[in-house]
Motif scaffolding. Sequence first.
Motif, PDB file in Angstrom:
ATOM      1  N   ASN A  20      -3.815   6.189  -2.429  1.00 37.22           N
ATOM      2  CA  ASN A  20      -4.669   4.247  -1.313  1.00 37.22           C
ATOM      3  C   ASN A  20      -6.064   3.846  -1.692  1.00 37.22           C
ATOM      4  N   TYR A  80      -5.387   2.934  -5.466  1.00 32.00           N
ATOM      5  CA  TYR A  80      -4.339   1.435  -5.626  1.00 32.00           C
ATOM      6  C   TYR A  80      -5.144   0.227  -4.512  1.00 32.00           C
ATOM      7  N   GLY A  81      -6.048   0.245  -3.686  1.00 27.87           N
ATOM      8  CA  GLY A  81      -6.710  -0.860  -3.321  1.00 27.87           C
ATOM      9  C   GLY A  81      -7.808  -0.916  -3.976  1.00 27.87           C
ATOM     10  N   CYS A  96      -0.023   4.040   1.580  1.00 24.56           N
ATOM     11  CA  CYS A  96       0.089   4.152   2.559  1.00 24.56           C
ATOM     12  C   CYS A  96       0.210   6.304   1.946  1.00 24.56           C
ATOM     13  N   PRO A 137      -2.304   1.046   7.160  1.00 24.45           N
ATOM     14  CA  PRO A 137      -1.624  -0.356   6.581  1.00 24.45           C
ATOM     15  C   PRO A 137      -0.137  -0.726   6.843  1.00 24.45           C
ATOM     16  N   CYS A 138       0.547   0.507   6.442  1.00 25.18           N
ATOM     17  CA  CYS A 138       1.584   1.048   7.378  1.00 25.18           C
ATOM     18  C   CYS A 138       2.165   0.991   8.657  1.00 25.18           C
ATOM     19  N   CYS A 165      -6.362  -0.655   2.812  1.00 22.04           N
ATOM     20  CA  CYS A 165      -6.072   0.240   2.152  1.00 22.04           C
ATOM     21  C   CYS A 165      -6.289   1.370   1.090  1.00 22.04           C
ATOM     22  N   ALA A 166      -7.699   0.771   0.776  1.00 22.94           N
ATOM     23  CA  ALA A 166      -8.650   1.900   0.609  1.00 22.94           C
ATOM     24  C   ALA A 166      -9.180   2.959   1.097  1.00 22.94           C
ATOM     25  N   CYS A 222       0.560  -1.408   0.020  1.00 19.67           N
ATOM     26  CA  CYS A 222       0.336  -0.033   0.118  1.00 19.67           C
ATOM     27  C   CYS A 222       1.045   0.829  -0.046  1.00 19.67           C
ATOM     28  N   LYS A 253      -6.808  -6.652   2.549  1.00 18.08           N
ATOM     29  CA  LYS A 253      -5.632  -5.671   2.507  1.00 18.08           C
ATOM     30  C   LYS A 253      -6.119  -5.144   1.933  1.00 18.08           C
ATOM     31  N   CYS A 254      -7.370  -4.635   0.347  1.00 22.02           N
ATOM     32  CA  CYS A 254      -7.611  -4.319  -0.603  1.00 22.02           C
ATOM     33  C   CYS A 254      -8.397  -2.869   0.524  1.00 22.02           C
TER      34      CYS A 254
END
Length: 338
Positions: free
Chosen positions: A48, A51-52, A43, A158-159, A126-127, A41, A122-123
């Motif tokens: 975010n 990408y997600g 971040c 997420p990070c 992140c989103a 991600c 995870k997606c």
Amino acid sequence: MDKFRMIFQFLQSNQESFMNGICGIMALASAQMYSAFDFNCPCLPRYNLAYGLGILLVPPFILFLLGFVLNNNISMLAEEWRRPQGQRGKDQAVLRYMFCSMAQRAMIAPAVWVSVTLLDGKCITCAFCTLVPVETLGNASHPGLSQGEMKRVLARIPCKEIYNGQELIANEVAVRYLRCISQALGWCFVLLMTTLAFLVRSLRPCFTQAAFLKSRYWSHYIDIERKLFDETCAEHARSFAKVCIQQFFEGMSTDLAAARCHLPRKAPADAGEAAEKLLGITDQGTMNMALKSWHRCKPPLHLHPPALPSGNGWAGGGQPPTHPPVSRRETAAYYSRV
């Protein structure tokens, strides 16, 4: 070589089972691809979400198109849809049935990808990490943070290694919250796809049985007709090439015999058999015209059987068989003998 030929013939004769196997392999491959994918991600508040959602939606779209590409019937569907009307009408119900059959198989791998992605979480984490309700889960009264700074802090959820907002909201609390929502969406998606598959496969033939059988029959007919046409063209091309090559070598042998004053040899018997398979089409222009006519004006789906005898007459308007006239005296003599 014979074993590979037998395997290829088996796959051709069991195309539906072969395509189901291909779709299953693609589904397993999509799950393995996601497990091997290194999710990173960015971040950052502006990236975010893109990408997600991109990881969630773009690979399923690629797998969906790949499912159509690997299906041999997609070219047949496009050809049937784009061909001119000609002497044979185009049934839209048959085209819809063929497209729906291919779409059902092509949807398996994308559905597996979306399901695995949502269940992993995870997606979604992140989103939508910037949309975590800080008022409910964290310290909303944390001083000294503007709206933009708060989004930058939440974007790093997420990070874990660079997250520095534990005073605002605990990283584990936010991750668990978003992952719970993602898994709930994943199970809802699995339930929805399973229900749709059940309705399509089980209930649809019950409501439109006659139309379903008609569409399935003619879709099979189009597939078989195309295969037989390709086989006939391949056989004709083989015979055409054999006769052309045979005539070339006959001409060469004739020229050599004329130069050396020897008589040419007789043509082998298989050349005559190959010439019989040409069905009267013995030049390139006629063959091109036949292929163009097949595309533009396919023959109508109406067979004309030969005339058969029916009762005292003949079917198809033929004349009944004639007999010489019999006199009354001959008839009386016949019955007196009986």
